[in-house]
Scaffold this active site. Structure first.
Site, PDB file in Angstrom:
ATOM      1  N   ASP A  73       0.894  -1.423   0.065  1.00 53.27           N
ATOM      2  CA  ASP A  73      -0.140  -0.020   0.014  1.00 53.27           C
ATOM      3  C   ASP A  73       0.797   1.252  -0.003  1.00 53.27           C
ATOM      4  O   ASP A  73       1.862   1.488   0.618  1.00 53.27           O
ATOM      5  CB  ASP A  73      -1.032   0.047   1.128  1.00 53.27           C
ATOM      6  CG  ASP A  73      -1.884   1.094   1.235  1.00 53.27           C
ATOM      7  OD1 ASP A  73      -2.659   1.137   0.080  1.00 53.27           O
ATOM      8  OD2 ASP A  73      -2.251   1.719   2.273  1.00 53.27           O
ATOM      9  N   HIS A  74       0.521   2.306  -0.712  1.00 51.31           N
ATOM     10  CA  HIS A  74       1.022   3.591  -0.687  1.00 51.31           C
ATOM     11  C   HIS A  74       2.332   3.616  -1.006  1.00 51.31           C
ATOM     12  O   HIS A  74       3.243   4.262  -0.258  1.00 51.31           O
ATOM     13  CB  HIS A  74       0.677   4.504   0.613  1.00 51.31           C
ATOM     14  CG  HIS A  74      -0.561   5.045   0.481  1.00 51.31           C
ATOM     15  ND1 HIS A  74      -0.937   6.143  -0.233  1.00 51.31           N
ATOM     16  CD2 HIS A  74      -1.817   4.713   1.040  1.00 51.31           C
ATOM     17  CE1 HIS A  74      -2.173   6.686  -0.170  1.00 51.31           C
ATOM     18  NE2 HIS A  74      -2.519   5.926   0.685  1.00 51.31           N
ATOM     19  N   HIS A 105      -6.419  10.592   5.593  1.00 50.77           N
ATOM     20  CA  HIS A 105      -5.490   9.674   6.550  1.00 50.77           C
ATOM     21  C   HIS A 105      -5.467   9.954   7.703  1.00 50.77           C
ATOM     22  O   HIS A 105      -5.432  10.960   8.248  1.00 50.77           O
ATOM     23  CB  HIS A 105      -4.200   9.474   5.863  1.00 50.77           C
ATOM     24  CG  HIS A 105      -4.363   8.935   4.454  1.00 50.77           C
ATOM     25  ND1 HIS A 105      -3.774   9.347   3.421  1.00 50.77           N
ATOM     26  CD2 HIS A 105      -4.759   7.398   4.018  1.00 50.77           C
ATOM     27  CE1 HIS A 105      -3.847   8.632   2.389  1.00 50.77           C
ATOM     28  NE2 HIS A 105      -4.477   7.665   2.762  1.00 50.77           N
ATOM     29  N   HIS A 144      -9.903   5.694   0.615  1.00 50.15           N
ATOM     30  CA  HIS A 144      -8.758   5.687   1.558  1.00 50.15           C
ATOM     31  C   HIS A 144      -9.239   6.637   2.746  1.00 50.15           C
ATOM     32  O   HIS A 144     -10.116   7.443   2.782  1.00 50.15           O
ATOM     33  CB  HIS A 144      -7.513   6.315   1.055  1.00 50.15           C
ATOM     34  CG  HIS A 144      -6.779   5.539  -0.014  1.00 50.15           C
ATOM     35  ND1 HIS A 144      -5.553   5.482  -0.168  1.00 50.15           N
ATOM     36  CD2 HIS A 144      -7.303   4.418  -0.730  1.00 50.15           C
ATOM     37  CE1 HIS A 144      -5.046   4.575  -1.099  1.00 50.15           C
ATOM     38  NE2 HIS A 144      -6.123   3.883  -1.276  1.00 50.15           N
ATOM     39  N   GLY A 145      -8.586   6.628   3.937  1.00 49.25           N
ATOM     40  CA  GLY A 145      -8.781   7.109   5.199  1.00 49.25           C
ATOM     41  C   GLY A 145     -10.267   7.015   5.935  1.00 49.25           C
ATOM     42  O   GLY A 145     -10.864   7.814   6.400  1.00 49.25           O
ATOM     43  N   SER A 197     -10.938   5.278   8.298  1.00 53.19           N
ATOM     44  CA  SER A 197     -11.089   5.328   9.923  1.00 53.19           C
ATOM     45  C   SER A 197     -11.859   6.726  10.222  1.00 53.19           C
ATOM     46  O   SER A 197     -12.433   6.480  11.267  1.00 53.19           O
ATOM     47  CB  SER A 197      -9.680   5.237  10.568  1.00 53.19           C
ATOM     48  OG  SER A 197      -9.061   4.022  10.161  1.00 53.19           O
ATOM     49  N   ASN A 219     -10.150   1.138   2.430  1.00 53.61           N
ATOM     50  CA  ASN A 219      -8.890   1.043   3.327  1.00 53.61           C
ATOM     51  C   ASN A 219      -9.131   1.431   4.752  1.00 53.61           C
ATOM     52  O   ASN A 219      -9.762   2.652   5.072  1.00 53.61           O
ATOM     53  CB  ASN A 219      -7.781   1.949   2.626  1.00 53.61           C
ATOM     54  CG  ASN A 219      -7.474   1.190   1.309  1.00 53.61           C
ATOM     55  OD1 ASN A 219      -8.059   0.320   0.797  1.00 53.61           O
ATOM     56  ND2 ASN A 219      -6.252   1.533   0.852  1.00 53.61           N
ATOM     57  N   THR A 276      -6.041   3.333  10.859  1.00 55.03           N
ATOM     58  CA  THR A 276      -5.988   4.167  12.216  1.00 55.03           C
ATOM     59  C   THR A 276      -6.892   3.416  13.255  1.00 55.03           C
ATOM     60  O   THR A 276      -6.541   3.392  14.310  1.00 55.03           O
ATOM     61  CB  THR A 276      -6.221   5.426  12.121  1.00 55.03           C
ATOM     62  OG1 THR A 276      -5.126   6.160  11.135  1.00 55.03           O
ATOM     63  CG2 THR A 276      -6.198   6.575  13.311  1.00 55.03           C
TER      64      THR A 276
END
Length: 294
Positions: A84-85, A183, A211-212, A214, A233, A236
């Site tokens: 990832d990333h 994120h 993404h991000g 959480s 994704n 956190t």
């Protein structure tokens, strides 16, 4: 069972109009918790190793990769392994030998033309190795001497027309889109732009990734999945669950020194978070985007 691939899980999720949960792992406890949570939920899952996690492991990719592969082989649900990333081309090229079936190549920090060129080169190499590849595109700065805007900076959004051209010219298999999440959020207060998501879904023929996640509330996540997000994704949220449980345990047992005691508590908290979040993604949304006021 043997490792499956992210591409296979995404294809199945797209056909069922649902989403695959992808969790970032840092420790062995993360791996065990994600697999246990997925088994509890009876759902497939993606184990993700980020470039940051590799850096934390002093540049060593194989310890986490080998542990994740072993966990997948003993799992009762399909498990995929995803890098990832990735910004490092050298790390990208280590993916196949380490057992990864997919990668997320992140050049979103670059101006559009440079992002496209770097991603195109990564796609050509990855596809030649049989890897499924994801990229990211947000609002790109760089005009009038301003630096490029990271895809998850406040106010960043993915432009549908730009995304259509980017996907066609880069050849990526999936696109992470910036629609309001960020994120490393420790509060679940992100509000997603569901109207933009609808436009992106119409413009693009590839799966869309969030993404991000959480920082995104449950109802917003459900709406995002119903609106076309196929991979979600999460990182956190696991760290919050683990750290909170360990803090509580150590507060109640101030003389504790055996890490197995508090790591077990942290692992169980993460497993419960995984099962709960997978349940959120598979549930029907409480509101439609129109009712949401998007």
């Amino acid at each position: 069972m043997p490792l499956t691939t992210t591409g296979e899980l995404i294809t199945e999720a797209a056909a069922a109009r649902t989403a695959v949960a992808a969790f970032n792992i840092i420790t062995l406890e993360h791996i065990e918790a994600v697999v246990a949570g997925a088994e509890s939920a009876g759902a497939p899952v993606v184990l993700q190793v980020s470039e940051n996690a590799v850096r934390f492991r002093e540049g060593r990719l194989l310890p986490l990769a080998r542990a994740a592969t072993a966990a997948a082989e003993h799992a009762t649900v399909p498990v995929a392994l995803h890098l990832d990333h990735i910004q490092s081309d050298a790390l990208l090229r280590r993916a196949p030998d380490a057992g990864f079936g997919s990668v997320m190549y992140d050049a979103s920090r670059l101006p559009y033309a440079e992002n496209l060129a770097a991603t195109r080169a990564a796609v050509d190499w990855a596809h030649a190795q049989g890897l499924w590849i994801e990229a990211e595109l947000g609002q790109v700065g760089g005009k009038n001497g301003m630096p490029p805007l990271d895809a998850h900076a406040p106010g960043a959004r993915t432009d549908p027309d730009e995304a259509r051209a980017f996907v066609a010219d880069s050849g990526v298999d999936a696109l992470a889109v910036a629609i309001g999440s960020s994120h490393a959020m420790t509060t679940r207060t992100a509000a997603l732009d569901h109207t933009l998501l609808e436009r992106l879904g119409t413009a693009l023929a590839v799966p869309l990734v969030l993404h991000g996640s959480s920082g995104v509330p449950d109802d917003e996540l459900r709406l995002a999945v119903s609106g076309g997000i196929t991979k979600v994704n999460i990182g956190t949220a696991l760290n919050i669950a683990m750290t909170g449980a360990i803090r509580e345990h150590l507060a109640e047992h101030p003389d504790a020194v055996d890490p197995r005691k508090y790591l077990a508590v942290g692992r169980e908290a993460m497993a419960q978070a995984v099962a709960r979040l997978i349940g959120v993604l598979s549930a029907e949304p409480a509101r439609t985007p129109a009712e949401h006021g998007a």
